[in-house]
Design a protein around this motif. Structure first.
Motif, short mmCIF file in Angstrom:
data_model
loop_
_atom_site.label_atom_id
_atom_site.label_comp_id
_atom_site.label_asym_id
_atom_site.label_seq_id
_atom_site.Cartn_x
_atom_site.Cartn_y
_atom_site.Cartn_z
N TYR A 209 2.19 -3.59 -2.85
CA TYR A 209 1.76 -3.58 -4.12
C TYR A 209 2.20 -2.16 -5.09
CZ TYR A 209 -1.95 -0.94 -2.20
OH TYR A 209 -2.98 -0.06 -1.65
N ASP A 210 2.69 -1.23 -4.07
CA ASP A 210 3.35 -0.13 -4.71
C ASP A 210 4.49 -0.22 -5.99
OD1 ASP A 210 1.89 1.50 -3.08
OD2 ASP A 210 3.65 2.02 -1.64
N ASP A 211 4.36 0.74 -7.03
CA ASP A 211 5.30 0.31 -8.08
C ASP A 211 5.11 -0.99 -8.63
OD1 ASP A 211 5.83 3.13 -7.83
OD2 ASP A 211 7.30 2.72 -6.35
N ASP A 212 4.08 -1.62 -8.83
CA ASP A 212 4.08 -2.93 -9.39
C ASP A 212 4.77 -3.85 -8.51
OD1 ASP A 212 2.92 -4.94 -10.91
OD2 ASP A 212 4.62 -4.80 -12.55
N PHE A 213 4.81 -3.83 -7.29
CA PHE A 213 5.39 -4.79 -6.17
C PHE A 213 7.01 -4.46 -6.20
CE2 PHE A 213 1.31 -6.70 -6.63
CZ PHE A 213 1.04 -7.18 -5.56
N ARG A 214 7.36 -3.33 -6.43
CA ARG A 214 8.67 -3.20 -6.37
C ARG A 214 9.67 -3.73 -5.26
NH1 ARG A 214 11.47 0.16 -3.62
NH2 ARG A 214 9.85 1.08 -2.97
N PHE A 215 8.99 -3.49 -3.98
CA PHE A 215 9.58 -4.05 -2.85
C PHE A 215 9.55 -5.56 -2.84
CE2 PHE A 215 9.48 -5.66 1.70
CZ PHE A 215 10.47 -5.14 2.14
N LYS B 236 9.83 -7.62 -5.36
CA LYS B 236 10.78 -7.87 -6.61
C LYS B 236 12.47 -7.57 -5.73
CE LYS B 236 8.78 -5.78 -9.61
NZ LYS B 236 8.31 -4.93 -11.00
N GLU B 237 12.51 -6.55 -5.12
CA GLU B 237 13.73 -6.56 -4.54
C GLU B 237 14.31 -7.57 -3.43
OE1 GLU B 237 13.88 -2.59 -2.67
OE2 GLU B 237 13.81 -1.32 -4.63
N ILE B 238 13.38 -7.99 -2.85
CA ILE B 238 13.50 -8.94 -1.59
C ILE B 238 13.74 -10.16 -2.33
CG2 ILE B 238 12.32 -10.51 0.12
CD1 ILE B 238 12.89 -7.56 0.93
N ILE B 239 13.07 -10.60 -3.18
CA ILE B 239 13.37 -12.06 -4.10
C ILE B 239 14.61 -11.88 -4.73
CG2 ILE B 239 12.71 -13.35 -6.04
CD1 ILE B 239 9.73 -12.37 -5.40
N ARG B 240 15.18 -10.70 -5.13
CA ARG B 240 16.41 -10.72 -5.84
C ARG B 240 17.60 -10.76 -4.66
NH1 ARG B 240 14.18 -6.47 -8.97
NH2 ARG B 240 15.03 -4.94 -7.65
N ILE C 183 -2.55 -7.77 0.14
CA ILE C 183 -2.75 -8.47 -0.89
C ILE C 183 -4.29 -8.47 -1.00
CG2 ILE C 183 -2.47 -10.55 -2.22
CD1 ILE C 183 0.17 -9.30 -2.12
N ILE C 184 -4.95 -7.70 -1.59
CA ILE C 184 -6.55 -7.47 -1.38
C ILE C 184 -7.36 -7.93 -2.70
CG2 ILE C 184 -6.33 -5.46 0.12
CD1 ILE C 184 -6.68 -3.62 -1.88
N THR C 185 -6.58 -8.25 -3.72
CA THR C 185 -7.61 -8.82 -4.85
C THR C 185 -6.63 -10.08 -5.38
OG1 THR C 185 -6.05 -7.87 -6.41
CG2 THR C 185 -7.99 -6.66 -5.50
N PRO C 186 -7.53 -11.00 -6.10
CA PRO C 186 -6.89 -12.20 -6.51
C PRO C 186 -5.86 -11.84 -7.76
CG PRO C 186 -9.50 -12.40 -6.56
CD PRO C 186 -9.18 -11.28 -6.05
N ASP C 187 -6.06 -10.76 -8.37
CA ASP C 187 -5.00 -10.34 -9.51
C ASP C 187 -3.65 -9.72 -8.53
OD1 ASP C 187 -6.71 -10.53 -11.62
OD2 ASP C 187 -7.45 -8.48 -11.79
N MET C 188 -3.87 -9.30 -7.56
CA MET C 188 -2.69 -9.00 -6.86
C MET C 188 -2.03 -10.10 -6.31
SD MET C 188 -3.55 -5.80 -4.33
CE MET C 188 -3.93 -4.24 -4.83
N LEU C 189 -2.47 -11.30 -6.09
CA LEU C 189 -2.00 -12.45 -5.43
C LEU C 189 -1.28 -13.09 -6.86
CD1 LEU C 189 -3.16 -15.62 -3.69
CD2 LEU C 189 -3.08 -15.85 -5.95
#
Length: 222
Positions: free
Chosen positions: A160-166, A168-172, A184-190
């Motif tokens: 979740y660092d830097d608003d899930f930067r990693f 997003k990089e993988i998805i790209r 992933i420790i909260t529903p909001d993170m999910l």
């Protein structure tokens, strides 16, 4: 494709944990199913067999086993693959990092699964973008962020660092479905992970490890 675009709950308890028991993990999976999970991730042939008697959900199977001289411990050799094929799990996840393996190369292990169990899908547990790209080239069906933060190269980093930067990089970087897993420790993170394009999200300790959940509450006691 076995894994749905939804929540997957990891039901695992290692030998030194209070809930270590195939029976308990099967009931944990049942509770997750009743709560809305659409898939399960589980460790060991015994746990997976017990879980499959309780719930009709796709299972990502792993076997954690340490080998001297290797940092790879998630489905590291053909022995673990054979156990998982016998368990009946739909998806086999394995360490797809760059680290030296105790036996077959990653490419050889992928080929072994394809030959022995062509109907079983494969998930790559990776820690870096380069590992994700390599895993996709080897033919993995899913790319999971599972080991990000747990290898020498990424130690201490959080998904979740830097608003899930990693994430997003993988998805790209890959076309294969990406499974967000790890801290992933909260529903909001999910919800955030899904918003960025994750195909599925695996939640483990935040749901199934009461000692970790209790610790988070206890840390707030003045």
């Amino acid at each position: 494709m076995y894994l749905p675009n939804d929540l997957i709950v990891s039901c695992q308890a290692l030998d030194d944990e209070p809930l270590h028991s195939s029976f308990i993990m099967s009931k944990m999976a049942l509770a997750a199913y009743q709560g809305g999970a659409k898939g399960i991730r589980a460790n060991s042939k015994e746990d997976i067999i017990a879980i499959k008697k309780e719930v009709d959900l796709p299972v990502i199977g792993i076997v954690k086993r340490n080998y001297t001289g290797s940092d790879v411990y998630i489905t590291a050799t053909a022995k673990e693959v054979d156990e998982l094929i016998e368990s009946g799990c739909e998806v086999i996840a394995m360490d797809a990092t760059k680290y030296e393996r105790p036996e077959k190369s990653l490419a050889e292990l992928v080929a072994y699964v394809r030959e022995k169990a062509p109907n079983v899908e494969l998930m790559a547990d990776i820690a870096t973008v380069d590992e994700a790209i390599h895993a996709e080239k080897l033919g993995f069906n899913y790319i999971g962020t599972t080991l990000h933060g747990y290898t020498a190269d990424t130690k201490g980093q959080k998904l979740y660092d830097d608003d899930f930067r990693f994430l997003k990089e993988i998805i790209r970087s890959v076309k294969a479905p990406v499974i967000a897993e790890g801290n992933i420790i909260t529903p909001d993170m999910l919800a955030r992970a899904f918003a960025f394009g994750a195909h599925a999200v695996v939640v483990g300790g935040a749901i199934t490890r009461p000692q970790q959940i209790t610790k988070r509450f206890a840390s707030k006691v003045k």
